[in-house]
Scaffold this motif. Structure first.
Motif, mmCIF file in Angstrom:
data_model
loop_
_atom_site.group_PDB
_atom_site.id
_atom_site.type_symbol
_atom_site.label_atom_id
_atom_site.label_comp_id
_atom_site.label_asym_id
_atom_site.label_seq_id
_atom_site.Cartn_x
_atom_site.Cartn_y
_atom_site.Cartn_z
ATOM 1 N N ALA A 138 0.842 -1.193 0.000
ATOM 2 C CA ALA A 138 0.000 0.000 0.000
ATOM 3 C C ALA A 138 0.879 1.247 0.000
ATOM 4 C CB ALA A 138 -0.936 -0.016 1.192
ATOM 5 N N VAL A 139 1.657 1.391 -1.061
ATOM 6 C CA VAL A 139 2.570 2.519 -1.235
ATOM 7 C C VAL A 139 2.209 3.197 -2.551
ATOM 8 C CG1 VAL A 139 4.968 3.233 -1.489
ATOM 9 C CG2 VAL A 139 4.401 1.305 0.004
ATOM 10 N N ALA A 140 1.847 4.456 -2.481
ATOM 11 C CA ALA A 140 1.350 5.155 -3.669
ATOM 12 C C ALA A 140 2.487 5.632 -4.564
ATOM 13 C CB ALA A 140 0.502 6.347 -3.253
ATOM 14 N N CYS A 141 2.190 5.696 -5.841
ATOM 15 C CA CYS A 141 3.027 6.436 -6.782
ATOM 16 C C CYS A 141 2.742 7.915 -6.558
ATOM 17 C CB CYS A 141 2.674 6.029 -8.209
ATOM 18 S SG CYS A 141 3.648 6.859 -9.476
ATOM 19 N N VAL A 142 3.764 8.746 -6.611
ATOM 20 C CA VAL A 142 3.591 10.169 -6.357
ATOM 21 C C VAL A 142 2.482 10.743 -7.230
ATOM 22 C CG1 VAL A 142 4.688 12.435 -6.514
ATOM 23 C CG2 VAL A 142 5.966 10.493 -5.606
ATOM 24 N N GLY A 143 1.542 11.434 -6.590
ATOM 25 C CA GLY A 143 0.457 12.071 -7.314
ATOM 26 C C GLY A 143 -0.764 11.204 -7.506
ATOM 27 N N MET A 144 -0.685 9.928 -7.072
ATOM 28 C CA MET A 144 -1.793 8.998 -7.301
ATOM 29 C C MET A 144 -2.285 8.415 -5.979
ATOM 30 S SD MET A 144 -0.700 7.232 -10.909
ATOM 31 C CE MET A 144 -2.421 7.149 -11.433
ATOM 32 N N ASP A 145 -3.460 7.799 -6.013
ATOM 33 C CA ASP A 145 -4.062 7.243 -4.805
ATOM 34 C C ASP A 145 -3.262 6.067 -4.267
ATOM 35 O OD1 ASP A 145 -6.041 9.098 -5.158
ATOM 36 O OD2 ASP A 145 -7.600 7.658 -5.752
ATOM 37 N N VAL A 146 -3.413 5.817 -2.976
ATOM 38 C CA VAL A 146 -2.775 4.660 -2.351
ATOM 39 C C VAL A 146 -3.468 3.383 -2.855
ATOM 40 C CG1 VAL A 146 -2.296 3.481 -0.173
ATOM 41 C CG2 VAL A 146 -2.156 5.977 -0.306
ATOM 42 N N PRO A 147 -2.705 2.411 -3.361
ATOM 43 C CA PRO A 147 -3.310 1.174 -3.869
ATOM 44 C C PRO A 147 -3.629 0.190 -2.751
ATOM 45 C CG PRO A 147 -0.946 1.049 -4.076
ATOM 46 C CD PRO A 147 -1.238 2.423 -3.517
ATOM 47 N N VAL A 148 -4.382 -0.825 -3.090
ATOM 48 C CA VAL A 148 -4.687 -1.924 -2.173
ATOM 49 C C VAL A 148 -3.609 -2.996 -2.321
ATOM 50 C CG1 VAL A 148 -6.321 -3.781 -1.658
ATOM 51 C CG2 VAL A 148 -7.159 -1.490 -2.251
ATOM 52 N N GLU A 149 -3.064 -3.472 -1.216
ATOM 53 C CA GLU A 149 -2.061 -4.529 -1.271
ATOM 54 C C GLU A 149 -2.697 -5.843 -1.726
ATOM 55 O OE1 GLU A 149 0.533 -6.969 1.983
ATOM 56 O OE2 GLU A 149 0.840 -4.796 1.927
ATOM 57 N N LEU A 150 -2.085 -6.476 -2.704
ATOM 58 C CA LEU A 150 -2.620 -7.730 -3.230
ATOM 59 C C LEU A 150 -2.528 -8.846 -2.192
ATOM 60 C CD1 LEU A 150 -1.156 -7.612 -6.838
ATOM 61 C CD2 LEU A 150 -3.579 -7.935 -6.302
ATOM 62 N N ASP A 151 -3.643 -9.561 -2.000
ATOM 63 C CA ASP A 151 -3.636 -10.737 -1.138
ATOM 64 C C ASP A 151 -3.454 -11.991 -1.992
ATOM 65 O OD1 ASP A 151 -6.094 -11.106 -2.388
ATOM 66 O OD2 ASP A 151 -7.274 -10.686 -0.586
ATOM 67 N N ARG A 152 -3.532 -13.149 -1.383
ATOM 68 C CA ARG A 152 -3.290 -14.392 -2.109
ATOM 69 C C ARG A 152 -4.237 -14.557 -3.289
ATOM 70 N NH1 ARG A 152 0.734 -17.300 -3.133
ATOM 71 N NH2 ARG A 152 -0.046 -16.853 -5.203
ATOM 72 N N ALA A 153 -5.523 -14.260 -3.076
ATOM 73 C CA ALA A 153 -6.489 -14.387 -4.170
ATOM 74 C C ALA A 153 -6.169 -13.404 -5.288
ATOM 75 C CB ALA A 153 -7.907 -14.162 -3.645
ATOM 76 N N GLY A 154 -5.751 -12.207 -4.914
ATOM 77 C CA GLY A 154 -5.409 -11.216 -5.926
ATOM 78 C C GLY A 154 -4.196 -11.618 -6.736
ATOM 79 N N LEU A 155 -3.186 -12.187 -6.073
ATOM 80 C CA LEU A 155 -1.996 -12.659 -6.788
ATOM 81 C C LEU A 155 -2.355 -13.770 -7.754
ATOM 82 C CD1 LEU A 155 0.428 -12.721 -3.739
ATOM 83 C CD2 LEU A 155 0.644 -11.205 -5.724
ATOM 84 N N ASP A 156 -3.181 -14.701 -7.304
ATOM 85 C CA ASP A 156 -3.594 -15.808 -8.179
ATOM 86 C C ASP A 156 -4.346 -15.276 -9.392
ATOM 87 O OD1 ASP A 156 -2.451 -17.624 -6.440
ATOM 88 O OD2 ASP A 156 -4.341 -18.168 -5.473
ATOM 89 N N LYS A 157 -5.179 -14.251 -9.171
ATOM 90 C CA LYS A 157 -5.936 -13.683 -10.289
ATOM 91 C C LYS A 157 -4.999 -13.052 -11.322
ATOM 92 C CE LYS A 157 -9.698 -10.508 -11.502
ATOM 93 N NZ LYS A 157 -8.978 -9.885 -12.623
ATOM 94 N N SER A 195 9.083 -0.055 -3.944
ATOM 95 C CA SER A 195 7.623 -0.186 -3.970
ATOM 96 C C SER A 195 7.134 -1.479 -3.339
ATOM 97 C CB SER A 195 7.110 -0.093 -5.415
ATOM 98 O OG SER A 195 7.866 -0.918 -6.282
ATOM 99 N N ASN A 196 8.026 -2.418 -3.110
ATOM 100 C CA ASN A 196 7.657 -3.707 -2.530
ATOM 101 C C ASN A 196 8.139 -3.753 -1.085
ATOM 102 O OD1 ASN A 196 7.290 -6.380 -1.766
ATOM 103 N ND2 ASN A 196 8.021 -7.229 -3.710
ATOM 104 N N ARG A 197 7.207 -3.610 -0.154
ATOM 105 C CA ARG A 197 7.527 -3.639 1.282
ATOM 106 C C ARG A 197 7.000 -4.906 1.943
ATOM 107 N NH1 ARG A 197 7.843 2.013 2.306
ATOM 108 N NH2 ARG A 197 8.765 2.947 0.421
ATOM 109 N N ARG A 198 6.684 -5.897 1.178
ATOM 110 C CA ARG A 198 6.071 -7.111 1.715
ATOM 111 C C ARG A 198 7.055 -7.880 2.588
ATOM 112 N NH1 ARG A 198 1.344 -8.349 -1.740
ATOM 113 N NH2 ARG A 198 1.272 -10.436 -0.809
ATOM 114 N N THR A 199 6.481 -8.652 3.512
ATOM 115 C CA THR A 199 7.292 -9.511 4.385
ATOM 116 C C THR A 199 6.979 -10.987 4.171
ATOM 117 O OG1 THR A 199 5.653 -9.286 6.162
ATOM 118 C CG2 THR A 199 7.511 -7.724 6.148
ATOM 119 N N ASP A 200 6.151 -11.290 3.157
ATOM 120 C CA ASP A 200 5.833 -12.691 2.869
ATOM 121 C C ASP A 200 6.769 -13.198 1.773
ATOM 122 O OD1 ASP A 200 4.896 -11.466 0.573
ATOM 123 O OD2 ASP A 200 2.816 -12.133 0.791
#
Length: 361
Positions: A138-157, A195-200
């Motif tokens: 959940a780290v935004a690109c400058v000037g844009m909205d904060v995104p939703v962090e992808l969960d397992r289902a989102g990654l699979d999609k 942009s990738n701050r994940r711990t998984d």
């Protein structure tokens, strides 16, 4: 000395007639917001094919509606889009060029306003046809909205969407597929620690940050014929002093991608971080391609500020790249390949009959 620009290149089951290739360039031309390619795409791609390019790579094409950069970008998430692309592919083939398609997911840089407009670089709200974006963190690109962090289902999609789009690309008749892992879009967002701050298992080490890309390479390779080449476009660097994506990491991931079935790499740069200085000079990204080829022991193309036949030929003659992608120069001169043949003293047999009265014929 023969001109290497006009030496055919065989990759798996595809022979490319020369090494002057059309870089994938966003068109922002699907004005019905449905991802459907239409006459603009046919004429644009067909012009490059008639102009002698060896490979015409279609623009970054969304593997799902939310994968697009803008609502005006093209897609390949349904069969109607596939059938429209088939018309474009057929004409490109009729001119003797190969047709490629760059499959992409924009991630946190999606739901943007149309490129080359005053509003570009800002998140378009849902009330205007935008959508909620996703990213590794959940780290935004400058000037844009904060995104939703992808969960397992989102990654699979995401993996499933790339696989389904690749299958449709085969059905549309494309000769090759390129996976877009550059310019700050989703797969680049996973690769870069900025942009990738994940711990998984998808964050932290290089192996983890490259995991999603390699899973997509696996899935695409599963659904396309053995004879179909698979390209990957990387940004070779984030152009930051510390903590960003590096050319050496690019080379390592390229070698891993080859082990999983990728064949060729398209080395650009930047796009993840805004408001930084990049010294843009003729061929400024060629050293990145050179390093990736040498350290990764892979085939790769150069792109960026390549503007003359002599310059492009020198890059190949010096062994710094295996091919060149051109963007802005081909936009200025779609017949660059025909002009290059004339300037380099090469006889080619694919000058269209109506063009033969021109001075370079």
């Amino acid at each position: 000395m023969t001109a290497k620009l006009f030496e055919p290149l065989v990759i798996r089951g595809v022979e490319l007639r020369n090494r002057i290739w059309v870089s994938p360039m966003c068109q922002y031309a699907c004005l019905d917001h449905d991802g459907m390619p239409h006459d603009w795409h046919l004429v644009n791609a067909g012009t490059y094919a008639a102009g002698g390019a060896g490979l015409v790579m279609m623009e970054a094409t969304g593997v799902s509606p939310e994968a697009r950069i803008t609502s005006e970008c093209a897609g390949l998430w349904n069969d109607a889009q596939r059938d429209r692309w088939a018309r474009v592919v057929d004409f490109v083939h009729s001119q003797g060029a190969a047709a490629g398609i760059q499959l992409a997911h924009s991630g946190r840089k999606g739901s943007d306003y149309r490129g080359f407009t005053a509003e570009a670089g800002k998140t378009k709200p849902e009330s205007e046809g935008g959508w909620t974006t996703v990213a590794p963190s959940a780290v935004a690109c400058v000037g844009m909205d904060v995104p939703v962090e992808l969960d397992r289902a989102g990654l699979d999609k995401v993996v499933d969407d790339f696989g389904a789009a690749a299958r449709r690309a085969v059905e549309a008749g494309f000769d090759l597929i390129e996976i877009h892992a550059a310019h700050g879009y989703l797969l680049h967002q996973f690769l870069s620690p900025l942009s990738n701050r994940r711990t998984d298992e998808y964050g932290g080490s290089l192996e983890n940050r490259a995991r999603l890309l390699l899973e997509i390479v696996d899935r695409v390779r599963e659904v396309v014929p053995e004879s179909m080449p698979l390209f990957v476009r990387f940004s070779g660097t984030d152009w930051v002093a510390e903590g960003g994506w590096t050319p050496e990491e690019t080379a390592r991931v390229c070698s891993w991608a080859v082990d999983r079935g990728a064949d060729f790499f398209d080395i650009s740069s930047g796009g993840l971080v805004r408001d930084i200085f990049i010294s843009v000079s003729p061929g400024y990204q060629v050293p990145l391609t050179e390093l990736v080829r040498e350290q990764g022991r892979v085939q790769a193309a150069a792109v960026g500020k390549i503007t003359t036949p002599a310059q492009a030929e020198a890059i190949l003659q010096e062994g710094r790249a295996d091919a060149v992608f051109l963007g802005r120069e081909l936009t200025r001169d779609p017949h660059f390949a025909l002009r290059a043949a004339k300037e380099l003293g090469v006889e080619i047999d694919y000058v269209p009959l109506p063009f033969r009265a021109a001075t370079w014929a």
